[in-house]
Write a protein that holds these residues in place. Structure first.
Motif, PDB file in Angstrom:
ATOM      1  N   ARG A  16       0.827  -1.199   0.000  1.00 37.71           N
ATOM      2  CA  ARG A  16       0.000   0.000   0.000  1.00 37.71           C
ATOM      3  C   ARG A  16       0.865   1.254   0.000  1.00 37.71           C
ATOM      4  N   MET A  17       2.130   1.116   0.342  1.00 34.69           N
ATOM      5  CA  MET A  17       2.958   2.302   0.548  1.00 34.69           C
ATOM      6  C   MET A  17       3.700   2.729  -0.718  1.00 34.69           C
ATOM      7  N   PRO A  22       9.612   8.703   3.316  1.00 33.11           N
ATOM      8  CA  PRO A  22       8.760   9.802   2.859  1.00 33.11           C
ATOM      9  C   PRO A  22       9.450  10.614   1.769  1.00 33.11           C
ATOM     10  N   SER A  23       8.648  11.323   0.986  1.00 35.86           N
ATOM     11  CA  SER A  23       9.207  12.180  -0.062  1.00 35.86           C
ATOM     12  C   SER A  23      10.026  13.310   0.556  1.00 35.86           C
ATOM     13  N   GLY A  47      -3.355  10.150  -0.264  1.00 36.26           N
ATOM     14  CA  GLY A  47      -2.195   9.373   0.171  1.00 36.26           C
ATOM     15  C   GLY A  47      -1.132  10.249   0.806  1.00 36.26           C
ATOM     16  N   ALA A  48      -1.487  10.886   1.930  1.00 36.23           N
ATOM     17  CA  ALA A  48      -0.600  11.900   2.511  1.00 36.23           C
ATOM     18  C   ALA A  48       0.562  11.311   3.302  1.00 36.23           C
ATOM     19  N   GLY A  49       0.459  10.055   3.715  1.00 36.37           N
ATOM     20  CA  GLY A  49       1.559   9.436   4.465  1.00 36.37           C
ATOM     21  C   GLY A  49       1.851  10.203   5.745  1.00 36.37           C
ATOM     22  N   GLU A  70      -5.977   9.699   3.734  1.00 40.41           N
ATOM     23  CA  GLU A  70      -4.896   8.772   4.073  1.00 40.41           C
ATOM     24  C   GLU A  70      -5.546   7.510   4.630  1.00 40.41           C
ATOM     25  N   VAL A  71      -5.386   6.415   3.902  1.00 41.01           N
ATOM     26  CA  VAL A  71      -6.102   5.190   4.245  1.00 41.01           C
ATOM     27  C   VAL A  71      -5.598   4.556   5.540  1.00 41.01           C
ATOM     28  N   PRO A  92     -10.030   5.416   2.214  1.00 47.18           N
ATOM     29  CA  PRO A  92      -9.318   5.339   0.931  1.00 47.18           C
ATOM     30  C   PRO A  92      -9.801   6.390  -0.062  1.00 47.18           C
ATOM     31  N   ALA A  93      -8.948   6.716  -1.000  1.00 44.02           N
ATOM     32  CA  ALA A  93      -9.289   7.693  -2.042  1.00 44.02           C
ATOM     33  C   ALA A  93     -10.541   7.267  -2.811  1.00 44.02           C
ATOM     34  N   GLU A  94     -10.806   5.968  -2.843  1.00 40.53           N
ATOM     35  CA  GLU A  94     -11.976   5.460  -3.556  1.00 40.53           C
ATOM     36  C   GLU A  94     -13.274   5.982  -2.930  1.00 40.53           C
ATOM     37  N   GLY A 114      -0.126  11.425  -3.647  1.00 39.41           N
ATOM     38  CA  GLY A 114       1.042  10.632  -3.275  1.00 39.41           C
ATOM     39  C   GLY A 114       0.741   9.155  -3.403  1.00 39.41           C
TER      40      GLY A 114
HETATM   41  C1  LIG Z   1       4.240   6.493  -1.427  1.00 37.52           C
HETATM   42  S1  LIG Z   1       3.392   6.849   0.096  1.00 37.52           S
HETATM   43  C2  LIG Z   1       3.431   8.637  -0.091  1.00 37.52           C
HETATM   44  C3  LIG Z   1       3.298   9.373   1.191  1.00 37.52           C
HETATM   45  C4  LIG Z   1       3.576  10.889   1.100  1.00 37.52           C
HETATM   46  N1  LIG Z   1       2.665  11.563   0.216  1.00 37.52           N
HETATM   47  C5  LIG Z   1       5.002  11.130   0.636  1.00 37.52           C
HETATM   48  O1  LIG Z   1       5.177  11.453  -0.547  1.00 37.52           O
HETATM   49  O2  LIG Z   1       5.896  10.944   1.456  1.00 37.52           O
HETATM   50  C6  LIG Z   1       1.723   6.399  -0.343  1.00 37.52           C
HETATM   51  C7  LIG Z   1       0.666   6.725   0.710  1.00 37.52           C
HETATM   52  O3  LIG Z   1      -0.622   6.457   0.149  1.00 37.52           O
HETATM   53  C8  LIG Z   1      -1.427   5.796   1.114  1.00 37.52           C
HETATM   54  N2  LIG Z   1      -2.456   5.051   0.374  1.00 37.52           N
HETATM   55  C9  LIG Z   1      -2.297   3.876  -0.294  1.00 37.52           C
HETATM   56  N3  LIG Z   1      -3.452   3.514  -0.874  1.00 37.52           N
HETATM   57  C10 LIG Z   1      -4.364   4.499  -0.573  1.00 37.52           C
HETATM   58  C11 LIG Z   1      -5.733   4.713  -0.904  1.00 37.52           C
HETATM   59  N4  LIG Z   1      -6.407   3.837  -1.652  1.00 37.52           N
HETATM   60  N5  LIG Z   1      -6.325   5.826  -0.428  1.00 37.52           N
HETATM   61  C12 LIG Z   1      -5.661   6.739   0.345  1.00 37.52           C
HETATM   62  N6  LIG Z   1      -4.362   6.571   0.706  1.00 37.52           N
HETATM   63  C13 LIG Z   1      -3.715   5.482   0.235  1.00 37.52           C
HETATM   64  C14 LIG Z   1      -0.457   4.924   1.887  1.00 37.52           C
HETATM   65  O4  LIG Z   1      -0.966   4.576   3.157  1.00 37.52           O
HETATM   66  C15 LIG Z   1       0.770   5.849   1.945  1.00 37.52           C
HETATM   67  O5  LIG Z   1       0.730   6.659   3.100  1.00 37.52           O
END
Ligand SMILES: C[S@@+](CC[C@H](N)C(=O)[O-])C[C@H]1O[C@@H](n2cnc3c(N)ncnc32)[C@H](O)[C@@H]1O
Length: 199
Positions: A16-17, A22-23, A47-49, A70-71, A92-94, A114
């Motif tokens: 999922r990550m 983090p970025s 997906g704010a992490g 942020e899921v 989730p974004a869905e 993200g």
């Molecule tokens: C690559 S990380 C990016 C985090 C942050 N934006 C960064 O750039 O450091 C992806 C993030 O998306 C979240 N995520 C994954 N699937 C998701 C979904 N369906 N809806 C919302 N968030 C989701 C994960 O939990 C994770 O925190």
């Protein structure tokens, strides 16, 4: 917010990550530059992490409405505490269409994502994009990022194709080298079917 928190979530949910750290601040700046947020814009982050992009958005645009999805509940809680002016949605974004109705919002001007698109098949990516598009203002813009190696391996092609079907203008930024791994911003502007009314 700590990298440790992020790493814990990676260990729990690697699929999922989509990244292990983090970025960087540099990528957050590039995302915010490309998003070109104006006063009054309603901004949605997906997906704010641990809030790498959220921090940049709040610092640059403290008066804009920002809704963050942020899921992961373990990441959403700290986001809420760190950014009290932001609406944090631990879903989730869905779920965006239901959440827009619950919040009484009818329009999105900017989407900062993200989400780990490269991990997903076309159907899941399309589901999220198709949930968003009806809310996008005609001048809306979506920014997301990909790692350079994902693009080289052809994993970005599906996302690009889905964006081209839904937006008139789709482009990539120059590489952001100061990120681990290096990345580029994918910008999609002017949705083909944005029908959003006033918020
Ligand atoms: C690559 S990380 C990016 C985090 C942050 N934006 C960064 O750039 O450091 C992806 C993030 O998306 C979240 N995520 C994954 N699937 C998701 C979904 N369906 N809806 C919302 N968030 C989701 C994960 O939990 C994770 O925190």
């Amino acid at each position: 917010m700590s990298t440790l928190l992020f790493l814990r979530d990676v260990a729990r949910n690697p699929a999922r990550m989509g990244s292990v750290v983090p970025s960087s601040a540099r990528l957050a700046q590039a995302m915010a530059d490309c998003a070109d947020i104006q006063p009054g814009h309603v901004v949605v982050e997906l997906g704010a992490g641990t809030g790498a992009f959220t921090r940049e958005l709040v610092e640059r645009h403290p008066r804009n409405r920002l809704v963050v999805f942020e899921v992961s509940a373990t990441l959403a809680g700290p986001l809420e505490r760190s950014f009290p002016t932001v609406t944090v949605v631990a879903r989730p974004a869905e779920a965006l269409p239901e959440v827009m109705a619950e919040l009484g919002l009818g329009r999105i001007d900017r989407v900062v994502s993200g989400l780990p698109w490269a991990l997903w098949g076309a159907a899941q990516q399309a589901r999220i994009l198709d949930g968003l598009v009806p809310y996008l203002a005609p001048s809306a813009r979506l920014v997301t990022f990909h790692y350079l190696h994902s693009r080289a391996l052809g994993r970005v092609r599906t996302t690009r194709g889905l964006l081209v079907e839904r937006f008139h203008d789709v482009s990539f930024s120059a590489p952001v080298w100061r990120n681990l791994p290096p990345a580029l911003v994918h910008v999609a502007a002017r949705p083909r079917a944005g029908t959003a009314g006033a918020a």
